[in-house]
Write a protein that holds these residues in place. Structure first.
Motif, PDB file in Angstrom:
ATOM      1  N   GLU A 178       0.822  -1.215   0.000  1.00  0.00           N
ATOM      2  CA  GLU A 178       0.000   0.000   0.000  1.00  0.00           C
ATOM      3  C   GLU A 178       0.855   1.263   0.000  1.00  0.00           C
ATOM      4  O   GLU A 178       0.531   2.262  -0.639  1.00  0.00           O
ATOM      5  N   ASN A 179       2.011   1.193   0.717  1.00  0.00           N
ATOM      6  CA  ASN A 179       2.904   2.368   0.765  1.00  0.00           C
ATOM      7  C   ASN A 179       3.451   2.701  -0.610  1.00  0.00           C
ATOM      8  O   ASN A 179       3.515   3.866  -1.002  1.00  0.00           O
ATOM      9  N   ALA A 180       3.843   1.650  -1.333  1.00  0.00           N
ATOM     10  CA  ALA A 180       4.404   1.868  -2.670  1.00  0.00           C
ATOM     11  C   ALA A 180       3.359   2.459  -3.609  1.00  0.00           C
ATOM     12  O   ALA A 180       3.644   3.368  -4.400  1.00  0.00           O
ATOM     13  N   MET A 181       2.117   1.927  -3.500  1.00  0.00           N
ATOM     14  CA  MET A 181       1.043   2.447  -4.353  1.00  0.00           C
ATOM     15  C   MET A 181       0.733   3.906  -4.025  1.00  0.00           C
ATOM     16  O   MET A 181       0.512   4.732  -4.913  1.00  0.00           O
ATOM     17  N   GLY A 182       0.729   4.207  -2.726  1.00  0.00           N
ATOM     18  CA  GLY A 182       0.477   5.583  -2.294  1.00  0.00           C
ATOM     19  C   GLY A 182       1.556   6.520  -2.804  1.00  0.00           C
ATOM     20  O   GLY A 182       1.275   7.606  -3.293  1.00  0.00           O
ATOM     21  N   GLY A 183       2.816   6.055  -2.717  1.00  0.00           N
ATOM     22  CA  GLY A 183       3.942   6.863  -3.207  1.00  0.00           C
ATOM     23  C   GLY A 183       3.832   7.121  -4.692  1.00  0.00           C
ATOM     24  O   GLY A 183       4.108   8.226  -5.172  1.00  0.00           O
ATOM     25  N   GLU A 184       3.407   6.086  -5.426  1.00  0.00           N
ATOM     26  CA  GLU A 184       3.259   6.233  -6.877  1.00  0.00           C
ATOM     27  C   GLU A 184       2.169   7.252  -7.214  1.00  0.00           C
ATOM     28  O   GLU A 184       2.307   8.049  -8.139  1.00  0.00           O
ATOM     29  N   LEU A 185       1.072   7.202  -6.436  1.00  0.00           N
ATOM     30  CA  LEU A 185      -0.028   8.150  -6.650  1.00  0.00           C
ATOM     31  C   LEU A 185       0.429   9.587  -6.414  1.00  0.00           C
ATOM     32  O   LEU A 185       0.114  10.495  -7.184  1.00  0.00           O
TER      33      LEU A 185
END
Lengths: 138, 58
Positions: free
Chosen positions: A3-10
């Motif tokens: 989830e952290n990686a996805m949030g960072g990408e967003l």
């Protein structure tokens, strides 16, 4: 993907979109239509370039007044703000209008309005390019 | 460059209508309709205001 990686990408995607929008706005202000051209909106880019260019050419041809940044009162400063909205075309105005303004006739007065309109129209187009890049307008 | 009042108004109305049409509408047919409508409104209002001011010009 976590989830952290996805949030960072967003967040990175949003930052990129904001940067592109700022670039489109500044480019659109500097060269009329460029803000739309970098987003591959060729029709809008050509329309902005031609309309602003035509208003500047006719306004300067009619010997309208071009306001400088050293205005003596609020109206002069407002006039400069409107004229400077044309971006690089502001300098084109000065090049075309070698004999200086002549507002003793109606032509010169109309020319002043044409030049101010060109600047304000270009600012509007730059703002539109920004909004499109942000995804708020089609 | 010397233009008559009407020529200046026509040029102004054309430039603004085309720019607004392209910026405000996306489909070509909608653009064309908006440009024509906006141009005619500019023209109509300009001529109407001109006639309204006519009695005060003497």
């Amino acid at each position: 993907m976590s989830e952290n990686a996805m949030g960072g990408e967003l967040v990175s995607c949003e930052t990129r979109r904001r940067m592109l929008a700022l670039l489109a706005a500044v480019a659109g202000w500097l060269v009329p239509g460029l803000g739309h051209a970098i987003q591959r909106m060729w029709g809008r880019a050509a329309a902005c370039f031609l309309c602003v260019g035509m208003l500047v050419a006719v306004g300067a041809g009619m010997r309208g007044r071009i306001f400088s940044q050293y205005g003596s009162d609020a109206f002069d400063r407002l006039g400069f703000f409107a004229d400077a909205g044309s971006g690089s075309f502001y300098f084109l105005m000065r090049t075309i209008e070698k004999d200086g303004p002549d507002v003793s006739k109606a032509d010169g007065d109309y020319g002043t309005r044409f030049l101010a309109t060109a600047g304000v129209l270009n600012l509007l187009a730059a703002l539109h390019a920004y909004e499109v890049a942000r995804g708020r307008k089609a | 460059m010397t233009l008559s009042h009407l020529q200046a108004m026509l040029l102004f109305a054309l430039a603004i209508s085309v720019a607004f049409g392209f910026l405000g509408r996306r489909r070509p047919a909608e653009r064309a309709r908006f440009i024509v409508w906006s141009f005619l409104v500019f023209l109509g209002v300009g001529i109407a205001v001109g006639w309204l001011m006519y009695p005060f010009s003497k």
